[in-house]
Write an enzyme that holds these catalytic residues in place. Structure first.
Site, PDB file in Angstrom:
ATOM      1  CG  ASN A   9      -1.721   1.247   1.385  1.00  0.00           C
ATOM      2  OD1 ASN A   9      -1.770   2.072   0.463  1.00  0.00           O
ATOM      3  ND2 ASN A   9      -2.366   1.417   2.537  1.00  0.00           N
ATOM      4  CE  LYS A  11      -0.160   3.344   4.725  1.00  0.00           C
ATOM      5  NZ  LYS A  11      -0.050   3.441   6.162  1.00  0.00           N
ATOM      6  CG  HIS A  97      -5.729   1.924   5.345  1.00  0.00           C
ATOM      7  ND1 HIS A  97      -5.305   2.906   6.211  1.00  0.00           N
ATOM      8  CD2 HIS A  97      -4.691   1.077   5.189  1.00  0.00           C
ATOM      9  CE1 HIS A  97      -4.037   2.661   6.542  1.00  0.00           C
ATOM     10  NE2 HIS A  97      -3.639   1.549   5.938  1.00  0.00           N
ATOM     11  CD  GLU A  99      -2.876   5.584   6.666  1.00  0.00           C
ATOM     12  OE1 GLU A  99      -2.881   5.583   5.424  1.00  0.00           O
ATOM     13  OE2 GLU A  99      -1.950   5.098   7.345  1.00  0.00           O
ATOM     14  CD  GLU A 169      -3.188  -2.245   7.374  1.00  0.00           C
ATOM     15  OE1 GLU A 169      -2.148  -2.517   6.769  1.00  0.00           O
ATOM     16  OE2 GLU A 169      -3.803  -1.177   7.227  1.00  0.00           O
ATOM     17  N   GLY A 175       2.861   2.720  10.732  1.00  0.00           N
ATOM     18  CA  GLY A 175       3.793   3.836  10.580  1.00  0.00           C
ATOM     19  C   GLY A 175       4.529   4.220  11.850  1.00  0.00           C
ATOM     20  CB  SER A 215       5.654  -1.250  12.072  1.00  0.00           C
ATOM     21  OG  SER A 215       5.277   0.089  12.271  1.00  0.00           O
ATOM     22  N   GLY A 236       3.089  -0.943   4.217  1.00  0.00           N
ATOM     23  CA  GLY A 236       3.087   0.480   3.880  1.00  0.00           C
ATOM     24  C   GLY A 236       4.489   0.944   3.524  1.00  0.00           C
ATOM     25  N   GLY A 237       5.148   1.591   4.467  1.00  0.00           N
ATOM     26  CA  GLY A 237       6.461   2.203   4.224  1.00  0.00           C
ATOM     27  C   GLY A 237       7.469   1.275   3.561  1.00  0.00           C
TER      28      GLY A 237
END
Ligand code: 13P
Length: 252
Positions: A9, A11, A97, A99, A169, A175, A215, A236-237
């Site tokens: 993802n 983002k 999600h 967010e 999640e 994050g 994470s 994610g990251g």
């Protein structure tokens, strides 16, 4: 056998040239890897989806969007619909999600409609659930996740539900660099599978892929993915760099 899945993802990250370079690099490296046992899904921003599906045609990865509108067409300025995604060969859509729940006010009822819109258009929902830190600290995490599933996913028929992927999640892990421990992930994934079993039966539950997100990176993926009910990750990251992402893809 249920599928192992690693989904990235992205983002709201990357310029068009950077996105194109990253996807091309992932496609290139995937070519020499044995990915027969796991599915790889890339979810870049909307505006890069067509470029991504073009590259995907010659590769083994699939493409997902990070969101979609619940309506199929109409006067919804700035929105993207299921038929638009399908017309670009997008196969998956992340729905629910945290967010989107937090910053865009997406509630249970809206998420249920988005799940329906995805399925109506032949798109497989990657349905996200997970508690915030105060909820975990209060011991309410199971109750919260159950409510998210009950209100926005479990209205599906068994036939529809087969198309869904679930991603757990925990919001406090997203994050933050603090992942759920493998034991915490396993405990919740087993609970989610139990919920699926009590709604749709053991057989469908055992076929449902449940991904962990929050994470997750190349250093902790193997231990997380080794848990009996963790079928991969929503990343994610760590999905923004080809080598790190591909190390996660091979962490089974
Ligand atoms: P991070 O991997 O950056 O924690 O994000 C997880 C996530 O939200 C994936 O959807």
């Amino acid at each position: 056998m249920r599928r192992k899945i690693v989904a990235g993802n992205w983002k709201m990250n990357k310029s068009f040239p950077d996105a194109e370079e990253l996807i091309a690099e992932i496609a290139d490296k995937l070519e020499s890897m044995d990915t027969g046992h796991q599915d790889v899904i890339l979810c870049p921003p909307y505006v890069y989806l067509e470029m991504a599906t073009d590259i995907a045609e010659e590769s083994v990865f699939s493409v997902g969007s990070q969101n979609m509108n619940e309506n199929d067409t109409g006067a919804y300025t700035g929105e993207i619909s299921g038929p638009m995604l399908t017309s670009m060969e997008v196969e998956y859509c992340i729905i629910g999600h945290s967010e989107r729940r937090k910053y865009f006010g997406e509630d249970y009822a809206l998420l249920a409609k988005k799940v329906d819109a995805a399925l109506r258009n032949g798109i497989r929902p990657i349905f996200c659930c997970g508690e915030v830190l105060p909820e975990r600290e209060a011991g309410r995490h199971f109750e919260i996740v159950k409510k998210q599933l009950d209100e926005s996913l479990f209205h599906l028929t068994a036939e529809q539900f087969q198309q869904a992927v679930i991603a757990y999640e925990p919001v406090w892990a997203i994050g933050t660099g603090v992942n759920a421990t493998p034991a915490q992930a396993q405990e919740m994934h087993a609970y989610i599978r139990e919920q699926v079993a009590s709604k749709y039966g053991e057989s469908l539950a055992s076929e449902t892929s449940i991904l962990y997100g929050g994470s997750c990176n190349a250093s902790n993926a193997r231990e997380l993915f080794s848990q009996a009910d963790v079928d991969g990750g929503l990343i994610g990251g760590a999905s923004l760099k080809a080598d790190e992402f591909l190390r996660i893809v091979t962490s089974f």
